[in-house]
Design an enzyme around this catalytic site. Sequence first.
Site, PDB file in Angstrom:
ATOM      1  N   ASP A 202       0.849  -1.196   0.000  1.00 49.63           N
ATOM      2  CA  ASP A 202       0.000   0.000   0.000  1.00 49.63           C
ATOM      3  C   ASP A 202       0.884   1.245   0.000  1.00 49.63           C
ATOM      4  O   ASP A 202       2.112   1.123  -0.050  1.00 49.63           O
ATOM      5  CB  ASP A 202      -0.975  -0.019   1.201  1.00 49.63           C
ATOM      6  CG  ASP A 202      -2.328   0.558   0.803  1.00 49.63           C
ATOM      7  OD1 ASP A 202      -2.369   1.724   0.359  1.00 49.63           O
ATOM      8  OD2 ASP A 202      -3.346  -0.157   0.921  1.00 49.63           O
ATOM      9  N   HIS A 272      -2.939   2.990  -4.671  1.00 48.97           N
ATOM     10  CA  HIS A 272      -2.275   2.576  -3.422  1.00 48.97           C
ATOM     11  C   HIS A 272      -0.857   2.109  -3.714  1.00 48.97           C
ATOM     12  O   HIS A 272      -0.401   1.097  -3.172  1.00 48.97           O
ATOM     13  CB  HIS A 272      -3.095   1.489  -2.721  1.00 48.97           C
ATOM     14  CG  HIS A 272      -4.363   2.014  -2.094  1.00 48.97           C
ATOM     15  ND1 HIS A 272      -4.370   2.839  -0.994  1.00 48.97           N
ATOM     16  CD2 HIS A 272      -5.671   1.835  -2.426  1.00 48.97           C
ATOM     17  CE1 HIS A 272      -5.621   3.144  -0.675  1.00 48.97           C
ATOM     18  NE2 HIS A 272      -6.431   2.557  -1.533  1.00 48.97           N
ATOM     19  N   GLU A 335      -9.897   2.545  -5.097  1.00 49.80           N
ATOM     20  CA  GLU A 335      -9.450   3.890  -4.727  1.00 49.80           C
ATOM     21  C   GLU A 335      -8.246   4.361  -5.547  1.00 49.80           C
ATOM     22  O   GLU A 335      -7.222   4.742  -4.977  1.00 49.80           O
ATOM     23  CB  GLU A 335      -9.125   3.922  -3.223  1.00 49.80           C
ATOM     24  CG  GLU A 335     -10.336   3.615  -2.367  1.00 49.80           C
ATOM     25  CD  GLU A 335     -10.032   3.581  -0.873  1.00 49.80           C
ATOM     26  OE1 GLU A 335     -10.911   3.996  -0.095  1.00 49.80           O
ATOM     27  OE2 GLU A 335      -8.941   3.134  -0.473  1.00 49.80           O
TER      28      GLU A 335
HETATM   29  C1  ACM Z   1     -11.018  -0.738   0.686  1.00 48.46           C
HETATM   30  O1  ACM Z   1     -11.519  -0.731   1.823  1.00 48.46           O
HETATM   31  N1  ACM Z   1     -10.399   0.327   0.218  1.00 48.46           N
HETATM   32  C2  ACM Z   1     -11.101  -1.906  -0.158  1.00 48.46           C
END
Ligand code: ACM
Length: 545
Positions: A202, A272, A335
């Site tokens: 991440d 990420h 995201e």
């Molecule tokens: C997530 O909670 N961003 C998958």
Amino acid sequence: MKRFLLLLIALGLFSCKGKYDQYKSIKNDPEDYAIVPKPAHLKMQEGRFLIDAGTRIVAADTLGKEAGFLAKYIREEGGMDTKVITDEAEHAIKLQLVDSITNPEGYTLDIDNDSVLLEASTPQGIFYGIQTLRQLLPATIDSAEAGNITLPAVKIVDAPSYAYRGMHLDVARHMFPVDFIKEYIDLIALHKMNTFHWHLTDDQGWRIEIKKYPKLTEIGGFRDETVVTRDPYTGDGKPYGGFYTQDEIRDIVAYAKDRHITIIPEIEMPGHATAALAAYPDLGNGTGPYKTVTTWGVFPTIFAPKEETFTFLEDVLTEVMDLFPSTYIHIGGDEAPKTEWEKSAQAQEVMKREGLANEHELQSYFIQRMEKFLNAHGRQIMGWDEILEGGLAPNATVMSWRGTEGGVEAAKQNHDVVMTPNRYVYLDYYQADPKTEKYGVGPVVTVEKIHGYNPTPAELTPEQAKHILGVQANVWTERMPTQDIVEYMVLPRMSALAEVGWTPRDKKEYVDFTQRMKRLQKIFDAMGLNYAKHIFNSAQTPEKD
Ligand code: ACM
């Protein structure tokens, strides 16, 4: 002399038989069957089976590992040593593979005064039967009881409702020692779950050693500090980081396999990705230099959709596939803000070349390329529900997290789905009133709320509903710097989740669940776990007749 010996043997047999007979007509209480997750079918019986020094576990060599677990539980939780043998024996605990049980995770368990018979069609089914036996044992060794432990007679026919029963753990925001990862796997096994989704990369840290790209862990594995307050920003001033070596990962994968748990690794893309870009900035959209992130949230830095990135990710995934035998490889997909791609001439060029209408379709193109690569190596992709945007990759399985809509949509498109809706199963969310809780974010997800969750949305047809593989709880660790806090956030909410994944919906009842949890609580105590006490403090005591 010979006659005298025979007499002695007869007396011995008689006294032995008498020893068992005294347990023959004992009436058992419902509390003697406090099994979580609750079995599909359970019939209480009269009598108990005595485990004494002579009791053997009878199992073929193919079930040697499972028999070893049972012997370990009897030793640790019952204070008795039992030998594992392959030959038939009287008054034994017999583990046996049979063809007649159709669900590969199912088992039957028959306990009476004379014998224990556990049958399944696979070692995995036997393993789940052993987890049930473990909960039928006295959970703490009372010295008066040691050497004299008994199991209540019972007939159980059991199998899970859903094939996928998982727990996720984010080790990017905070990481935990190998021993804790093993403890987490033990908890997954105790709850008859079969999948550990390991979130390894991440923005705040890259935690998996990749031999071809050492800077991923040398640079991406570390951040300068960790945020304390956001506005205004202050940090703790302490460098933070680390990673799992490939040797450690192989050891953990083998540990999980022995417990019939598949580990699905997650390598995040295209978003990420800041820690990876801190190590290899050329794979970004020209917005570098980058630093491993010290705060929480969603960040604009994402991988560039160019050939160098695809080559890099294929190399990374090649090492990942070598470490993890799972069919599924999780590629993230959540995201990923598209602002950098909107401004990047290179990204716009790819869109033009590929005839893509917008940046969502560009993400879909990105994911589909990775899917093609993984499919060519016999693997399948799993991704967060954002991979629906711009068009699903042909064989993708969707993890529905922003509610259930993504899961419904994917199932309607005949794609497999794992349900992880945040408002039901996000274990970083508060588990009680935020005013009284030290840890948590977002809305309140109580044990009861999880327990009542139905993973199969009502709007699906029976055919579409078959695509709901199961359910998983997610553990994002931004605010869980220590394993004690992870334990507190996870337990006993994962016990409620276990019941959602395993127990038939019409057999699930919340108050009854809280009563049965008292037995599991003793196992948590014996394991020295820091579980949350809310349901144990408020649970009603059962009325006795
Ligand atoms: C997530 O909670 N961003 C998958």
